[in-house]
Design a protein around this motif. Structure first.
Motif, PDB file in Angstrom:
ATOM      1  N   ALA A 235       1.972  83.624  55.333  1.00  0.00           N
ATOM      2  CA  ALA A 235       1.045  84.493  56.064  1.00  0.00           C
ATOM      3  C   ALA A 235       1.001  85.888  55.449  1.00  0.00           C
ATOM      4  O   ALA A 235      -0.072  86.498  55.330  1.00  0.00           O
ATOM      5  CB  ALA A 235       1.458  84.568  57.534  1.00  0.00           C
ATOM      6  N   THR A 236       2.154  86.398  55.047  1.00  0.00           N
ATOM      7  CA  THR A 236       2.208  87.729  54.436  1.00  0.00           C
ATOM      8  C   THR A 236       1.471  87.752  53.105  1.00  0.00           C
ATOM      9  O   THR A 236       0.716  88.690  52.807  1.00  0.00           O
ATOM     10  CB  THR A 236       3.670  88.162  54.230  1.00  0.00           C
ATOM     11  N   LEU A 237       1.663  86.727  52.303  1.00  0.00           N
ATOM     12  CA  LEU A 237       0.987  86.672  51.005  1.00  0.00           C
ATOM     13  C   LEU A 237      -0.522  86.502  51.168  1.00  0.00           C
ATOM     14  O   LEU A 237      -1.305  87.055  50.386  1.00  0.00           O
ATOM     15  CB  LEU A 237       1.575  85.544  50.155  1.00  0.00           C
ATOM     16  N   LEU A 238      -0.934  85.771  52.183  1.00  0.00           N
ATOM     17  CA  LEU A 238      -2.370  85.660  52.461  1.00  0.00           C
ATOM     18  C   LEU A 238      -2.934  87.006  52.909  1.00  0.00           C
ATOM     19  O   LEU A 238      -4.055  87.380  52.542  1.00  0.00           O
ATOM     20  CB  LEU A 238      -2.619  84.589  53.523  1.00  0.00           C
ATOM     21  N   LYS A 239      -2.146  87.741  53.673  1.00  0.00           N
ATOM     22  CA  LYS A 239      -2.560  89.083  54.097  1.00  0.00           C
ATOM     23  C   LYS A 239      -2.682  89.998  52.875  1.00  0.00           C
ATOM     24  O   LYS A 239      -3.610  90.813  52.783  1.00  0.00           O
ATOM     25  CB  LYS A 239      -1.535  89.635  55.086  1.00  0.00           C
ATOM     26  N   PHE A 240      -1.746  89.856  51.947  1.00  0.00           N
ATOM     27  CA  PHE A 240      -1.806  90.613  50.695  1.00  0.00           C
ATOM     28  C   PHE A 240      -3.097  90.292  49.938  1.00  0.00           C
ATOM     29  O   PHE A 240      -3.787  91.193  49.446  1.00  0.00           O
ATOM     30  CB  PHE A 240      -0.583  90.278  49.836  1.00  0.00           C
ATOM     31  N   CYS A 241      -3.433  89.013  49.871  1.00  0.00           N
ATOM     32  CA  CYS A 241      -4.658  88.600  49.166  1.00  0.00           C
ATOM     33  C   CYS A 241      -5.908  89.150  49.848  1.00  0.00           C
ATOM     34  O   CYS A 241      -6.871  89.555  49.179  1.00  0.00           O
ATOM     35  CB  CYS A 241      -4.724  87.076  49.084  1.00  0.00           C
ATOM     36  N   GLU A 242      -5.891  89.178  51.169  1.00  0.00           N
ATOM     37  CA  GLU A 242      -7.022  89.761  51.906  1.00  0.00           C
ATOM     38  C   GLU A 242      -7.152  91.252  51.596  1.00  0.00           C
ATOM     39  O   GLU A 242      -8.263  91.777  51.434  1.00  0.00           O
ATOM     40  CB  GLU A 242      -6.826  89.555  53.408  1.00  0.00           C
ATOM     41  N   GLY A 243      -6.012  91.935  51.526  1.00  0.00           N
ATOM     42  CA  GLY A 243      -6.032  93.360  51.214  1.00  0.00           C
ATOM     43  C   GLY A 243      -6.580  93.629  49.822  1.00  0.00           C
ATOM     44  O   GLY A 243      -7.361  94.567  49.615  1.00  0.00           O
ATOM     45  N   ILE A 244      -6.173  92.810  48.857  1.00  0.00           N
ATOM     46  CA  ILE A 244      -6.674  92.963  47.488  1.00  0.00           C
ATOM     47  C   ILE A 244      -8.175  92.699  47.438  1.00  0.00           C
ATOM     48  O   ILE A 244      -8.925  93.402  46.743  1.00  0.00           O
ATOM     49  CB  ILE A 244      -5.933  92.011  46.528  1.00  0.00           C
ATOM     50  N   HIS A 245      -8.617  91.692  48.173  1.00  0.00           N
ATOM     51  CA  HIS A 245     -10.050  91.388  48.210  1.00  0.00           C
ATOM     52  C   HIS A 245     -10.835  92.578  48.765  1.00  0.00           C
ATOM     53  O   HIS A 245     -11.884  92.957  48.224  1.00  0.00           O
ATOM     54  CB  HIS A 245     -10.290  90.144  49.059  1.00  0.00           C
ATOM     55  N   LYS A 246     -10.306  93.180  49.820  1.00  0.00           N
ATOM     56  CA  LYS A 246     -10.976  94.344  50.406  1.00  0.00           C
ATOM     57  C   LYS A 246     -11.016  95.504  49.413  1.00  0.00           C
ATOM     58  O   LYS A 246     -12.042  96.180  49.264  1.00  0.00           O
ATOM     59  CB  LYS A 246     -10.259  94.777  51.684  1.00  0.00           C
ATOM     60  N   ARG A 247      -9.907  95.711  48.720  1.00  0.00           N
ATOM     61  CA  ARG A 247      -9.875  96.814  47.753  1.00  0.00           C
ATOM     62  C   ARG A 247     -10.859  96.560  46.606  1.00  0.00           C
ATOM     63  O   ARG A 247     -11.500  97.488  46.113  1.00  0.00           O
ATOM     64  CB  ARG A 247      -8.456  96.990  47.213  1.00  0.00           C
ATOM     65  N   TRP A 248     -10.977  95.306  46.200  1.00  0.00           N
ATOM     66  CA  TRP A 248     -11.938  94.946  45.151  1.00  0.00           C
ATOM     67  C   TRP A 248     -13.369  95.207  45.633  1.00  0.00           C
ATOM     68  O   TRP A 248     -14.184  95.777  44.899  1.00  0.00           O
ATOM     69  CB  TRP A 248     -11.745  93.476  44.778  1.00  0.00           C
ATOM     70  N   LEU A 249     -13.658  94.807  46.866  1.00  0.00           N
ATOM     71  CA  LEU A 249     -14.994  95.040  47.417  1.00  0.00           C
ATOM     72  C   LEU A 249     -15.291  96.533  47.547  1.00  0.00           C
ATOM     73  O   LEU A 249     -16.438  96.968  47.361  1.00  0.00           O
ATOM     74  CB  LEU A 249     -15.126  94.370  48.785  1.00  0.00           C
ATOM     75  N   ASP A 250     -14.266  97.318  47.869  1.00  0.00           N
ATOM     76  CA  ASP A 250     -14.448  98.762  48.036  1.00  0.00           C
ATOM     77  C   ASP A 250     -14.644  99.489  46.708  1.00  0.00           C
ATOM     78  O   ASP A 250     -15.064 100.652  46.691  1.00  0.00           O
ATOM     79  CB  ASP A 250     -13.236  99.370  48.754  1.00  0.00           C
ATOM     80  N   THR A 251     -14.300  98.826  45.614  1.00  0.00           N
ATOM     81  CA  THR A 251     -14.450  99.441  44.291  1.00  0.00           C
ATOM     82  C   THR A 251     -15.870  99.205  43.783  1.00  0.00           C
ATOM     83  O   THR A 251     -16.303  98.053  43.699  1.00  0.00           O
ATOM     84  CB  THR A 251     -13.443  98.838  43.290  1.00  0.00           C
ATOM     85  N   PRO A 252     -16.609 100.247  43.447  1.00  0.00           N
ATOM     86  CA  PRO A 252     -17.972 100.051  42.930  1.00  0.00           C
ATOM     87  C   PRO A 252     -17.963  99.115  41.720  1.00  0.00           C
ATOM     88  O   PRO A 252     -17.049  99.195  40.885  1.00  0.00           O
ATOM     89  CB  PRO A 252     -18.405 101.469  42.532  1.00  0.00           C
ATOM     90  N   PRO A 253     -18.937  98.214  41.617  1.00  0.00           N
ATOM     91  CA  PRO A 253     -18.950  97.230  40.520  1.00  0.00           C
ATOM     92  C   PRO A 253     -18.785  97.842  39.135  1.00  0.00           C
ATOM     93  O   PRO A 253     -18.093  97.269  38.287  1.00  0.00           O
ATOM     94  CB  PRO A 253     -20.319  96.557  40.682  1.00  0.00           C
ATOM     95  N   HIS A 254     -19.371  99.015  38.896  1.00  0.00           N
ATOM     96  CA  HIS A 254     -19.281  99.604  37.558  1.00  0.00           C
ATOM     97  C   HIS A 254     -17.897 100.186  37.261  1.00  0.00           C
ATOM     98  O   HIS A 254     -17.617 100.569  36.115  1.00  0.00           O
ATOM     99  CB  HIS A 254     -20.357 100.687  37.378  1.00  0.00           C
ATOM    100  N   LEU A 255     -17.018 100.230  38.279  1.00  0.00           N
ATOM    101  CA  LEU A 255     -15.663 100.760  38.074  1.00  0.00           C
ATOM    102  C   LEU A 255     -14.590  99.673  38.127  1.00  0.00           C
ATOM    103  O   LEU A 255     -13.401  99.977  38.011  1.00  0.00           O
ATOM    104  CB  LEU A 255     -15.351 101.820  39.138  1.00  0.00           C
ATOM    105  N   ARG A 256     -15.001  98.430  38.261  1.00  0.00           N
ATOM    106  CA  ARG A 256     -14.005  97.363  38.451  1.00  0.00           C
ATOM    107  C   ARG A 256     -13.239  97.000  37.186  1.00  0.00           C
ATOM    108  O   ARG A 256     -12.242  96.278  37.257  1.00  0.00           O
ATOM    109  CB  ARG A 256     -14.686  96.125  39.045  1.00  0.00           C
ATOM    110  N   ASP A 257     -13.683  97.497  36.034  1.00  0.00           N
ATOM    111  CA  ASP A 257     -12.936  97.270  34.800  1.00  0.00           C
ATOM    112  C   ASP A 257     -12.243  98.540  34.314  1.00  0.00           C
ATOM    113  O   ASP A 257     -11.758  98.593  33.179  1.00  0.00           O
ATOM    114  CB  ASP A 257     -13.863  96.722  33.702  1.00  0.00           C
ATOM    115  N   ALA A 258     -12.186  99.538  35.182  1.00  0.00           N
ATOM    116  CA  ALA A 258     -11.442 100.766  34.880  1.00  0.00           C
ATOM    117  C   ALA A 258     -10.121 100.730  35.651  1.00  0.00           C
ATOM    118  O   ALA A 258     -10.066 100.217  36.774  1.00  0.00           O
ATOM    119  CB  ALA A 258     -12.254 101.993  35.290  1.00  0.00           C
ATOM    120  N   PRO A 259      -9.041 101.259  35.064  1.00  0.00           N
ATOM    121  CA  PRO A 259      -7.761 101.259  35.788  1.00  0.00           C
ATOM    122  C   PRO A 259      -7.902 101.931  37.152  1.00  0.00           C
ATOM    123  O   PRO A 259      -8.558 102.972  37.275  1.00  0.00           O
ATOM    124  CB  PRO A 259      -6.831 102.061  34.871  1.00  0.00           C
TER     125      PRO A 259
END
Length: 332
Positions: A174-198
């Protein structure tokens, strides 16, 4: 507000000496987590605020660099920061402290949002019980010591899902799934043109230790460590050795704050974890266990020793001057 903008705003406020706004916002996020907890913290907000002001006022440059998101990179280049950190490390042998892990490459750069998203997918594959993923999981489980042997009659076993009581912990899943959800949210929050920048703010983990050197060595050896963090680091090593990633991301360890009063122990860990946004839920890091629950060792330190730690803080840090600035802000 995204994690990036929140941390950026807090960093800007702290550089302008606006401690109270940042502390208030961090505590509004963090304290509700402890309303029914066994963590010993004051029931009134005022003493907690006071402790947090002391923490910020006495924080070393290494702490500021962590808040700004530049610590792993700046540490490689800034000789002044390196010199100050050497003193912090020396003190941490005898003084309780707060440490962090930051996921970064050999140049101190964080993964990109897209790289973090691939790590997320690897975590999901690791959790998957289907036969197609058994071989992959076994590879991951043998990236680091100790070696892991997957029995032929139970190919769903995983090193980082096993506990003393169960071979496949529902809580860890459950914790690891929560981690994956958090990463997904952070990815969505990152503008597409910045997703390949550190990412500006590397994923992190924050903790307390009476002797951070000993505790960090345990983490390095994956002993009594954080299974989310350990799994991610092993996945990063696998992605590097198989040429999926051109960089080798690993956990960079730093001691960022020296505790100088016994009342700070729990509050410092709670506050720093919130300030650095290192929780699995928001994609900011690997913390999943409530802060402040393993800090009893601070109570074992004698009064004279604490007095020496406080004297050091007053003499060697910016504590006195920064408190004066805070008083002037209140008076204005």
């Amino acid at each position: 507000e995204t994690l990036h903008h929140r941390r950026q705003r807090w960093s800007t406020l702290l550089h302008s000496d606006d401690y109270r706004t940042v502390i208030t916002e961090v505590l509004e996020q963090e304290l509700p987590k402890y309303s029914t907890s066994s963590v010993v913290i004051p029931t009134s907000l005022s003493p907690i605020m006071s402790e947090c002001i002391l923490i910020l006022a006495s924080a070393p440059l290494i702490f500021t660099a962590a808040v700004d998101g530049v610590l792993p990179r700046r540490y490689l280049q800034d000789t002044h920061l390196q010199a100050e950190y050497e003193e912090v490390q020396n003190r941490a042998h005898i003084q309780p402290s707060i440490y962090i892990h930051l996921l970064a490459d050999e140049h101190g750069l964080a993964p990109t949002a897209n790289q973090l998203y691939l790590i997320r997918q690897m975590v999901l594959d690791y959790l998957d019980e289907r036969a197609v993923n058994h071989g992959f999981a076994l590879l991951i489980d043998n990236v680091s010591q100790p070696p892991f042997h997957q029995p032929a009659n139970n190919r769903t076993l995983r090193k980082y899902l096993a506990t003393h009581s169960t071979p496949r912990s529902a809580q860890r899943i459950a914790t690891l799934l929560k981690f994956c959800e958090g990463i997904h949210k952070r990815w969505l929050d990152t503008p597409p043109h910045l997703r390949d920048a550190p990412l500006t703010y590397p994923p992190g983990e924050c903790g307390y230790a009476r002797n951070s050197h000993a505790r960090l060595e345990q983490h390095r050896r994956h002993i009594s460590s954080n299974y989310v963090m350990n799994l991610v680091e092993d996945i990063c090593t696998h992605l590097y050795t198989t040429n999926r990633f051109p960089q080798h991301f690993r956990m960079h360890q730093f001691i960022i704050y020296l505790i100088f009063q016994p009342t700070q122990a729990e509050i410092a860990e709670i506050f720093c974890s919130g300030l650095l946004q290192v929780w699995v839920e928001n994609g900011g890091g690997f913390n999943h266990y409530p802060a402040g629950r393993s800090n009893r060792s601070a109570r074992e330190i004698g009064e004279r020793e604490w007095q020496r730690h406080e004297a050091y803080a007053r003499e060697e840090s910016g504590l006195v001057q920064n408190l004066r600035v805070q008083r002037e802000r209140v008076e204005d």
